[in-house]
Structures are given as C-alpha cells and as structure tokens.
Design an enzyme around this catalytic site. Structure first.
Site, PDB file in Angstrom:
ATOM      1  N   ASP A 158      56.513  -5.512  75.548  1.00 39.45           N
ATOM      2  CA  ASP A 158      57.029  -6.487  76.507  1.00 39.45           C
ATOM      3  C   ASP A 158      56.868  -6.001  77.936  1.00 39.45           C
ATOM      4  O   ASP A 158      56.618  -6.784  78.855  1.00 39.45           O
ATOM      5  CB  ASP A 158      58.496  -6.773  76.224  1.00 39.45           C
ATOM      6  CG  ASP A 158      58.648  -7.824  75.133  1.00 39.45           C
ATOM      7  OD1 ASP A 158      59.775  -8.240  74.839  1.00 39.45           O
ATOM      8  OD2 ASP A 158      57.607  -8.248  74.578  1.00 39.45           O
TER       9      ASP A 158
ATOM     10  N   ASP B 197      58.336  -2.533  70.607  1.00 39.05           N
ATOM     11  CA  ASP B 197      58.916  -3.766  71.116  1.00 39.05           C
ATOM     12  C   ASP B 197      59.056  -3.688  72.624  1.00 39.05           C
ATOM     13  O   ASP B 197      58.586  -4.555  73.364  1.00 39.05           O
ATOM     14  CB  ASP B 197      60.289  -3.933  70.461  1.00 39.05           C
ATOM     15  CG  ASP B 197      60.861  -5.304  70.680  1.00 39.05           C
ATOM     16  OD1 ASP B 197      62.007  -5.528  70.275  1.00 39.05           O
ATOM     17  OD2 ASP B 197      60.149  -6.164  71.245  1.00 39.05           O
TER      18      ASP B 197
ATOM     19  N   ASP C 235      59.610   8.351  77.561  1.00 39.24           N
ATOM     20  CA  ASP C 235      60.084   8.122  78.923  1.00 39.24           C
ATOM     21  C   ASP C 235      58.989   8.397  79.939  1.00 39.24           C
ATOM     22  O   ASP C 235      58.846   7.668  80.930  1.00 39.24           O
ATOM     23  CB  ASP C 235      61.394   8.875  79.233  1.00 39.24           C
ATOM     24  CG  ASP C 235      61.436  10.274  78.692  1.00 39.24           C
ATOM     25  OD1 ASP C 235      62.508  10.898  78.758  1.00 39.24           O
ATOM     26  OD2 ASP C 235      60.409  10.756  78.201  1.00 39.24           O
TER      27      ASP C 235
END
Lengths: 372, 373
Positions: free
Chosen positions: B272, B268, B244
């Site tokens: 992105d 992933d 985070d």
C-alpha cells in the site's frame, strides 16, 4: 505633506535596517525560566556509545555539551550489540541517574542473540518510544508541512520475543496485547499532546483483521480519548496510514501505535521528513528515560561511513536537546537546537546523507561555532 | 521514463519467449503457468464485475479487449444476495468452480456486506482457491505527476499465513494473544514464485524484507527459505533488508528497489505504501497467484458507491490488472499494446477521469484508449 514624507523616510529607515535575532524592532521578549535554587547542580547522565557510528556521534554530543558548559556530566559504559545481555552495572547506573543517552546497538540478524535495545527497554520498563519527525529548513524533502510525533508502545506486541517451532518447518510467534500496556501508552500519548499543545491524536491499527488484539488496543485508546475532550481523536488502518503518509503527511499530528506498526510508521515518517539521521527520539518510562536517535536505533551505519568518519550527528544532538529539556535545562536545549538548525539551513557543512562530503568533526565544529 | 518503458518492453518480450521452455524443470507448480495455445482459440476467463463502480469498469475492460482483438471469452459471475452454505459466504460454489476450471479470472471491487455468520469475500476467494502470492507492480505513470518520478518496483506478498492467520484468543481479561505462523512450505512457495517472476520479467534484483533481528525464528525461517531459492537463480541478485530500513529507503529513494518479497503483514503495508508513491489505489494493478497456476487479477480499490452509475469511475486499475492477467497467460503482445495505450492516453492528458484531475467520463477515457491501440 512634510509630515508624511518624514514618516515615509522613517518607515524606509526602519525597513532597511538589518534585523538581527532578538532585535528590539520586533519587540520579542526573551523567554525566561525560573529555576528552583539548586537546579543548576550538574546532573549525571549515563552514556552508552554503542556500535558502529555510535561512538562517533556520542563523542560529538560530548564536545557540544562541554562547549556549552551544560550542567551534565557523562558516565560512559561500553557495551556492544553482540553481548548476551546488558551488564548489570549499566542498568544500575541508569536506575541511579534516571537518564541515559545512547548510540545504536547493532543486533546480529538471526543470530540467536536477543536485541539489547529491546532488552534495555523491557528491563527498565520504558513503555513509550517517541520519535519527532519534522521538516528542517535547509533539508530538501519531497513533502512539506511535516510535523509528526509517533508514540509507539515499546514493551509488548509483536516484539514479545515469544517464538517456538511447533514441528520442523512451522514456527509460531506470539503477539501479546494487554489492556494495561495499551492504556498506559495511550495515556502518555494524550498527555504529551495536552502538554505540548497538539491538536489531534491518531491511533494506528489493523483491527479489521486482528480483531481481538488490535481491537483491545483501540478500546484502550478510545477510553483515554474520552478523558481529553479538547483533543481530537481518530483511527486509521496501518496500510492506509502509510499510503496517506506518502501523499498527504500534513494531516497527521500525534500518532499512537502498537509496537510493530510504530516501527514502520516512525521510519516512514522520518524518511519523508528528511531521513533517520535527523529525527530525535527517546524511550520513556515511569522512572527512567533513554534518549537515542529517533528511528532505526539498530541501524549503526556501514564500515565506509565509520572509516571516513562521516556519520551524521544531528539526530543524536537533537535527542540530547530533548534530554536537556527532560532534565529541565530548557535554555541549553534551545541554544543547542538553534545552533544545529542554523548549521543545517546554511548548508555549508553537510554529511554524506545530505549529499555533502564533510566529516562529523567538521559539522560539530561548525555547530560549536554557531552556539551563542 | 519512456526509455525505461521501452527497456521493460524489450526485456519482458524476450523474457516471455525464453522462459516458457525453461519452466518445465522447476518445481511442479510452475509448468501449469505456461500455456501453449494458438491465438485463435479463445480462452475462457471468469469475470467478477463486483459492486459499485465495478460493472462500469468491467464494461471498459470488455470494450478494450474487443478493440484489441484479445482471444478471451468472459464468464460473468455476480456476488449472490444470500449466503451459500457450501462456501459460507455470498460467493456461490459455481463462481468458485468457474475460476478453478478456467484458471484465470478478473475481479472488480467487492463491498463486503457487514454482518456475522459468513466469511469475507476476499477471505473466501483466498482460502478456496489457495491464492498464495499477491503481486503488485508499481511504476510511475508518465504524465501523471506525483512526488516520486522514478518508481519501478514489484511487491510480492505471501498471502496465506503470517500475522493474518486469524488465530487470536483472550488469555485472561485484558490480555490477548495473536499467533503469527510462518511455515517452510508457504515461504518456499512464495519465494519460488518471486524469483520465477523476476526471471520471467527481466528483473535483476530480489529483496527479502524481514525483521529477523527481533523475530528471529519466524522471519529467520522466511529468510532461510528465500536464501535457498536464491541459490537456484545465481543470475538474480538477492539481498535482505530490514523492514524499517526498507520503509525509509522507499520514501527517500524508491529507485533502490526492484522486486520485493515479504511475509503477509509487511507485504500489506509495503504494497500500500508503494501504491501511495505512484498515485494511489485507483491506479494500481494487482494479481493473486494460486496453486496450480491459477491467477486472479483484481482491482484493489474500493467500490466507491458514491460515484457508482455516474460514468465517472477510473478504469485504469482494472485495465492494468487485466494486462497482468494477459501476461500470465503469455499473451504478451496484446498485453503490451493495451498497456502502452493506457499509458499513452494518461500521458497525453487530454482524456482523464475526475480522480486524476480531468473531467472525462469513463466511456470517453475508454474510447481514447481504444483509439490509441
């Protein structure tokens, strides 16, 4: 002819007068909330200073509350992130008071101690975690028009804590999704949107890969969406969501997510809106609520920040404003927020994450001075 | 930005030359990554043009490679129209054998047909070729302005296990369990590749991204493996960042990161996110590394059926991926030339495809790149 020039000079006078807030010229009526008799009695709130910069920022909140004469008084409990579990007296206090304000508790990494933040949430069944990320005037960011509320399922999902070593070198972790928990967090999200006049709820998932688990989450969200036809509902895959957040954040309004994605999305949204030091948040359950810094509650700052006492108290102050509203003291909350926003927009007292050099105490003094 | 690119060029050139002999005493996977050859003998590479805009952008790649005199011979394979029983998917056994034989490939966007009874195309490729690491370099393209100007990082994502193992089941009605699996072998493999890549490309820092404060055993194991590999590379700084925090730092100041290595799910999302920072999937190259030194470079954007056949597609992602393929083959001089040509063409701004805000067609853009070589 004479009438027009008189009118024009009147108009000029009007326009040149300095507009103060609540000026009679703008004809804004003051907002009034009608209390029930006895609503003004002081309410006890459990206060957990926590680790790292926690005590510094909770001290800031206490000072501001005293300056405002807010009808809350704090019962302080000292716990630290490396304790094995939350002491029973703290849990009893929160159960009695129903509301708690907390600084961060730092979980040692890989240390065999389960996170106390997570423990508190599970013990009190605080099933929804809310972070409100929005742009603040005076806070420079790369993105404008950010006003996102991320509501994250708080009890299950990837953070179930069920891990085991199958054979040496192979570890499994269980991600559990239940219809019960997904439905109640979806219900909270739609109810929040409904009560706060929000137009759209977006569910974040990865159901193309985790078909059963996130599929169940989506099913629950869709069912709840049908009960609120006035609120738009759509779904987005989590990797696309993060990409959209950094390019077009204005398309998101309220977002509801399972546990892990919520953590990432909340931190990303907080980052684009100005940083986790400014975003309020809280965890809420059926009977209790804990308010803390919105995103990254486990990040308690580093040694240097602590020594120089330059921690940013804004997130916790906004969270305490949310707490005041939760306790139904809205005008105190409004006063607090207005004062904090004024100090940030003036930009004279800034902590390190804003690029300034002021200490926490200086910012708090400025906020107290700005209270009206 | 130009000085950064120059520095990267110098670093990678020197890295490429110096790293070849050093690789032989690393683990047995790595020697296959270096290839000794003379630039005269052509290398065969498998090409999957894919669907939608795939064939057009594959043409662009072939044109640019020809103009740059790259010693690559393409072996084209197409996705079949019926399920091949040997592979349980629309990809034929011959296609897979071709990649295994040639050891390099380039893949355009493939649209997965909807339906049951077959595996998805990406899953088939991943499982059959044992592609364990997905490498995505993200850098701000000069001349294409996004909100972030100083991005220069590489995300390396473990591609086989983790949360995407696909092992889910319904315990009782309304309760579903999904297994996240982390193994020592896979984590070591991807960590080894990450550090090797960092060294070979002159990168200074590798950050492992995790959530080991909550998922202590699984991400804890991943971190332990990364630490072990880090000890073998003392010249590369190693740090660990909680996911985070990482997300927040990436959106506030992406210049803080260099190489990121992560398990499957975080990879992933983060890859992105980083693609979004530099302009989207239409500009992002990507390369999958498999056991035994197989490299399959691919364009990660979709097949865009609405603009297929209209000569409007942007070939940048596939071109940059093919550059990654060339670097993997150690044909660094050609890789640099093509990469600089692409960057200069976009920076000049005269020829840009529709998605970048311009009005050139695919062919005009490709010709501009060839002229810039």
């Amino acid at each position: 002819m004479a009438r027009r020039s008189v009118a024009r000079s009147l108009l000029n006078n009007l326009l040149s007068m300095k507009l103060e807030p609540c000026s009679r010229l703008t004809a804004s009526r003051s907002v009034t909330y009608m209390p029930r008799p006895g609503d003004g009695a002081p309410r006890p709130v459990t206060l957990i200073p926590g680790d790292g910069i926690g005590p510094l920022v909770t001290e800031a909140v206490e000072q501001v509350m005293t300056a405002m004469h807010a009808p809350v008084y704090f019962e302080k409990y000292d716990i630290h992130g490396d304790m094995k579990q939350v002491p029973q007296e703290v849990i009893d206090s929160i159960r009695k008071n129903k509301v708690c304000l907390k600084g961060g508790l730092k979980t040692p990494v890989g240390g065999g101690v389960s996170s106390l933040n997570v423990q508190l949430r599970k013990e009190l069944d605080l099933y929804a975690s809310l972070v409100h990320c929005s742009n603040l005037p005076g806070l420079p960011t790369r993105h404008d028009n950010v006003d996102i509320v991320v509501i994250r399922e708080n009890t299950e999902g990837e953070y179930s804590g069920l891990e085991h070593e199958v054979v040496p070198g192979v570890v499994e972790s269980l991600k559990v999704i239940t219809k019960f928990c997904s439905e109640r967090v979806a219900q909270y999200a739609f109810e929040y949107a409904y009560l706060n006049n929000r137009k759209k709820v977006t569910a974040v998932h990865k159901a193309n890969i985790m078909k059963l688990a996130d599929g169940l989450f989506l099913e629950s969200c869709r069912e709840v969406a049908m009960r609120y036809p006035g609120i738009k509902y759509n779904e987005i895959i989590v990797d696309n969501c993060c990409m959209q957040l950094v390019s077009k954040p204005e398309q998101f309004d309220v977002m509801v997510t399972p546990n892990l994605y919520g953590n990432l999305v909340a931190n990303t949204a907080a980052g684009i809106a100005g940083g986790t030091g400014f975003m309020p948040g809280g965890n809420v359950g059926a009977g209790h609520a804990i308010f803390e810094q919105g995103a990254s509650a486990g990040n308690v700052g580093n040694e240097k920040l602590l020594d120089q006492k330059k921690a940013n108290p804004v997130a916790l102050l906004f969270s305490s404003a949310m707490m005041l509203r939760h306790l139904q003291f809205p005008s105190f909350a409004d006063r607090l927020e207005t004062a904090v926003k004024r100090v940030i927009s003036e930009g004279k007292y800034r902590t390190k994450d804003l690029g300034g050099q002021n200490t926490t105490q200086e910012v708090v003094d400025a906020i107290i001075a700005a209270l009206d | 930005m130009a000085s950064q690119i120059l520095r990267r060029v110098v670093r990678s050139c020197s890295g490429g030359i110096l790293s070849s002999p050093a690789n032989h005493h690393h683990s047995s996977l790595l020697p296959a990554l270096t290839r000794a050859f003379s630039s005269a003998t052509p290398i065969t590479a498998t090409l999957f043009p894919g669907d939608g805009i795939g064939p057009e952008i594959a043409e662009s790649v072939k044109q640019v490679f020809q103009a740059a005199d790259v010693p690559i011979e393409w072996e084209e394979h197409y996705v079949g129209t019926e399920i091949d029983p040997r592979t349980q998917s629309f990809l034929t056994w011959e296609s897979l054998e071709s990649v295994r034989r040639n050891r390099v490939g380039l893949k355009g966007p493939m649209a997965t047909p909807i339906g049951k009874g077959h595996r998805s195309l990406n899953l088939t490729l991943r499982k059959e070729l044992n592609l364990y690491a997905n490498v995505r370099p993200c850098y701000s393209l000069p001349g294409y302005k996004t909100r972030y100007d100083n991005v220069n990082l590489v995300t390396i994502r473990e591609n086989t296990e983790g949360e995407y193992s696909g092992l889910e089941h319904q315990v009782v009605r309304g309760v579903v369990e999904s297994l996240k699996i982390i193994t020592r072998a896979a984590s070591l493999r991807v960590a080894e590749y990450a550090f090797h890549y960092a060294k070979a490309n002159g990168r200074e820092r590798v950050s492992a991204i995790h959530k080991a404060n909550i998922m202590q055993k699984t991400d804890g194991l991943f971190l332990k493996c990364c630490r072990e590999v880090a000890e073998k590379y003392p010249e590369i700084t190693y740090e660990e960042v909680i996911i985070d925090n990482c997300c927040m730092m990436l959106v506030k100041n992406p210049a803080l990161f260099d190489v990121l290595v992560m398990p499957n799910l975080y990879g992933d999302i983060i890859s992105d996110l980083c693609a979004g920072l530099v302009g989207g999937l239409g500009l992002t190259p990507s390369c999958n590394i498999g056991e035994g030194g197989i490299a399959l470079a691919e364009a990660v954007h979709g097949s865009a059926p609405d603009i297929a056949g209209k000569n409007m597609a942007n070939p940048t992602a596939l071109l940059l991926s093919s550059v990654m393929m060339l670097r993997h083959l150690n044909i660094t001089d050609k890789a640099e030339r093509i990469q600089n040509a692409i960057i200069n063409t976009i920076a000049e701004g005269k020829y840009r495809t529709a998605d970048l805000g311009g009005s050139s067609s695919t062919t005009e853009f490709t010709n501009a790149i060839c002229n810039n070589l």
